[in-house]
Design a protein around this motif. Sequence first.
Motif, PDB file in Angstrom:
ATOM      1  N   ARG A   1     -10.086   6.713  -2.329  1.00  0.00           N
ATOM      2  CA  ARG A   1      -9.695   8.086  -2.027  1.00  0.00           C
ATOM      3  C   ARG A   1     -10.048   8.412  -0.585  1.00  0.00           C
ATOM      4  O   ARG A   1     -11.201   8.226  -0.144  1.00  0.00           O
ATOM      5  CB  ARG A   1     -10.414   9.056  -2.971  1.00  0.00           C
TER       6      ARG A   1
ATOM      7  N   GLU B   1      -0.838   8.330  -1.697  1.00  0.00           N
ATOM      8  CA  GLU B   1      -0.264   9.348  -2.576  1.00  0.00           C
ATOM      9  C   GLU B   1      -1.061  10.639  -2.417  1.00  0.00           C
ATOM     10  O   GLU B   1      -2.278  10.646  -2.598  1.00  0.00           O
ATOM     11  CB  GLU B   1      -0.307   8.870  -4.029  1.00  0.00           C
TER      12      GLU B   1
ATOM     13  N   LYS C   1      -4.833   9.425  -2.430  1.00  0.00           N
ATOM     14  CA  LYS C   1      -5.236   8.239  -3.183  1.00  0.00           C
ATOM     15  C   LYS C   1      -4.549   7.023  -2.566  1.00  0.00           C
ATOM     16  O   LYS C   1      -3.354   7.081  -2.252  1.00  0.00           O
ATOM     17  CB  LYS C   1      -4.845   8.366  -4.653  1.00  0.00           C
TER      18      LYS C   1
ATOM     19  N   TYR D   1       0.824  -1.201   0.000  1.00  0.00           N
ATOM     20  CA  TYR D   1       0.000   0.000   0.000  1.00  0.00           C
ATOM     21  C   TYR D   1       0.868   1.265   0.000  1.00  0.00           C
ATOM     22  O   TYR D   1       1.927   1.308   0.617  1.00  0.00           O
ATOM     23  CB  TYR D   1      -0.854   0.081   1.261  1.00  0.00           C
ATOM     24  N   ARG D   2       0.333   2.319  -0.631  1.00  0.00           N
ATOM     25  CA  ARG D   2       0.953   3.643  -0.554  1.00  0.00           C
ATOM     26  C   ARG D   2      -0.146   4.708  -0.609  1.00  0.00           C
ATOM     27  O   ARG D   2      -1.060   4.622  -1.428  1.00  0.00           O
ATOM     28  CB  ARG D   2       1.915   3.867  -1.727  1.00  0.00           C
TER      29      ARG D   2
ATOM     30  N   THR E   1      -5.566   2.113  -8.165  1.00  0.00           N
ATOM     31  CA  THR E   1      -6.037   3.035  -7.140  1.00  0.00           C
ATOM     32  C   THR E   1      -7.254   2.403  -6.472  1.00  0.00           C
ATOM     33  O   THR E   1      -8.287   2.202  -7.116  1.00  0.00           O
ATOM     34  CB  THR E   1      -6.413   4.401  -7.736  1.00  0.00           C
TER      35      THR E   1
ATOM     36  N   GLN F   1       0.216  -1.675  -5.018  1.00  0.00           N
ATOM     37  CA  GLN F   1       1.197  -2.318  -5.891  1.00  0.00           C
ATOM     38  C   GLN F   1       0.970  -3.820  -5.834  1.00  0.00           C
ATOM     39  O   GLN F   1       0.920  -4.409  -4.750  1.00  0.00           O
ATOM     40  CB  GLN F   1       2.612  -1.964  -5.439  1.00  0.00           C
TER      41      GLN F   1
ATOM     42  N   ARG G   1      -2.915   3.883  -3.312  1.00  0.00           N
ATOM     43  CA  ARG G   1      -2.328   3.175  -4.427  1.00  0.00           C
ATOM     44  C   ARG G   1      -1.882   1.787  -3.963  1.00  0.00           C
ATOM     45  O   ARG G   1      -1.281   1.623  -2.899  1.00  0.00           O
ATOM     46  CB  ARG G   1      -1.125   3.952  -4.977  1.00  0.00           C
TER      47      ARG G   1
ATOM     48  N   GLU H   1       0.026  -1.178 -10.696  1.00  0.00           N
ATOM     49  CA  GLU H   1      -0.624  -0.527  -9.577  1.00  0.00           C
ATOM     50  C   GLU H   1      -2.076  -0.199  -9.928  1.00  0.00           C
ATOM     51  O   GLU H   1      -2.410   0.018 -11.098  1.00  0.00           O
ATOM     52  CB  GLU H   1       0.091   0.779  -9.193  1.00  0.00           C
TER      53      GLU H   1
END
Length: 310
Positions: free
Chosen positions: A257, A190, A227, A187-188, A254, A231, A229, A252
Amino acid sequence: MPSSSTDQTLAVQVVDSMERMSGKHPGYRRSSARGACFRATFTPSGAAAVLTTAAHLQARTVAATVRFSNSEGNPHTPDTAPVTRGMATRFHLHDGSDTDLVALTVPRFVASTPGEFLLLTEALRPDPVTHQPDLARVHAFVGAHPHLAEAVAQQPPIPVSYASAAFWAIHAFIWVDVAGVRRPVRYRWEPEAGRTELTAAEAATRTAHYLTDELHQRLEHAPVAFKLRIQLAEPDDATHDPSTVWPDHRKEITAGRLEITAPADDQDPWNTQAFNPTRVTSGIQLSDDPVLAFRAHAYAESHLRRSRNQ
């Protein structure tokens, strides 16, 4: 696999060592001691719904609480310090349960195993005279663990705002779909505002609490959004080592949000909470990462001490 009692013993040793690094600050977390919580909502995109049955990644918007912090165990560490920042998110699911996502402003952890982390915290213990880590000990640690050189050397950014930093969950997790198919993911968060950083000279002009103050001021004008993101791993991507990253060209998506709208109504109850990356929900499982599993024991030990005002 280590036994639970072994993990608990190691957790005590790790928390003891973290106290030696940052000093004892009764009632505070041993890491990310100073932070602030905010109200938020999370709206899934639907892109993850075919990959996991996790309720908050399907279609319905859920409420969330977000805690921003710096990584230090000393609550007096200023926001201007070049340290890792944290973003802990608790999703409040419609069935009354919660699930947490804990992320940092660096993409990799500084150790591959709990034992390595203990050794690193001992190497980073400040000298009683200079109050700084002995670089010879740090270099000796890296020399004995060369696979961690990049992780230990990574420089966390000093963000202009919490709203302009990216946050990585650093561990692999396993998504499980309706057919039982398992897929490793990372997870990230952004920032929709884009990533912006301060130089050391610019940071020196900011106040000790500038990140929290700036976010409060920003929210007076508009929400702050991130967002989520995701992977997706390829078969040869390691899931057991948080000190490594997967290649940037991995696919990746999305997943949703997050919109942060206002400070939490009452910070005090949240100061007693423990955000926990192992608090997952149906459709999400822990990977074989030993550091991820161990964090539950370390967090429990830290929470026990601060609940006793130790």
